[in-house]
Scaffold this active site. Structure first.
Site, PDB file in Angstrom:
ATOM      1  CG  HIS A  17      -1.940  -1.005   1.315  1.00  0.00           C
ATOM      2  ND1 HIS A  17      -2.099  -1.812   2.415  1.00  0.00           N
ATOM      3  CD2 HIS A  17      -2.898  -1.376   0.428  1.00  0.00           C
ATOM      4  CE1 HIS A  17      -3.107  -2.635   2.214  1.00  0.00           C
ATOM      5  NE2 HIS A  17      -3.604  -2.401   1.015  1.00  0.00           N
ATOM      6  CE  LYS A  41     -16.197  -7.408   3.379  1.00  0.00           C
ATOM      7  NZ  LYS A  41     -14.930  -7.223   2.709  1.00  0.00           N
ATOM      8  NE  ARG A  91      -2.769  -8.007  -4.436  1.00  0.00           N
ATOM      9  CZ  ARG A  91      -3.688  -8.282  -3.544  1.00  0.00           C
ATOM     10  NH1 ARG A  91      -3.424  -8.171  -2.276  1.00  0.00           N
ATOM     11  NH2 ARG A  91      -4.862  -8.706  -3.893  1.00  0.00           N
ATOM     12  CB  SER A 129      -4.606  -6.261   4.424  1.00  0.00           C
ATOM     13  OG  SER A 129      -4.172  -4.972   4.091  1.00  0.00           O
TER      14      SER A 129
END
Length: 163
Positions: A17, A41, A91, A129
């Site tokens: 990040h 969530k 990525r 993460s």
């Protein structure tokens, strides 16, 4: 003034990040690192306020970067910030299809805002993460994957000795 938004959950912020943030900060006059809160969530490893603090400490060397939180549609937030661009990190090729679909949806909802894809540095192409959270939970090495301040926060959270 060119304004950018880099959204994400950042739970926790990683060096991948940071790579995107540092590079994006050179492309815009003002960059908002925007922490998404999703009430459906629940909280992640770190509460939203904790994530914001971790990011603020990690980006303190970047004067044109601010940290905020938002919920709801990204395009509504981008419109409220008068953003010109949305920054997204890629990525791997597997990220591209999803990100392209989201960019097209966002473009249809807010045509004046462009999405810019930044390919992460190859040394972080495997990093997420969720992989950091997994390493922390199972006593793996994670210190080289996150900013120093974040590593300290993870150590505190899990009351572990440095490996």
């Amino acid at each position: 003034m060119k304004i950018g938004v880099y959204p994400g959950s950042f739970d926790p912020i990683t060096k991948g990040h940071m790579d995107i943030i540092e590079r994006a900060a050179k492309l815009v006059d003002l960059l908002y690192v925007s922490v998404l809160t999703n009430p459906h969530k629940g909280e992640g490893m770190f509460k939203t306020e904790e994530r914001m603090e971790l990011i603020e400490k990690s980006i303190s060397h970047l004067p044109n970067v601010k940290v905020e939180t938002f919920s709801g549609l990204l395009v509504d937030y981008a419109k409220a910030k008068d953003a010109d661009v949305i920054i997204r990190g890629l990525r791997a090729v597997t990220d591209f299809e999803y990100e392209m679909q989201m960019a097209q949806i966002n473009k249809s909802l807010l045509p004046r805002v462009e999405t810019i894809f930044l390919v992460t540095n190859a040394q972080y192409s495997f990093l997420s993460s969720s992989s950091v959270r997994e390493l922390v939970r199972f006593n793996g090495r994670f210190h080289e994957l996150v900013p120093e301040y974040v590593a300290g926060a993870l150590e505190k959270r899990f009351k572990r000795e440095e490996m």
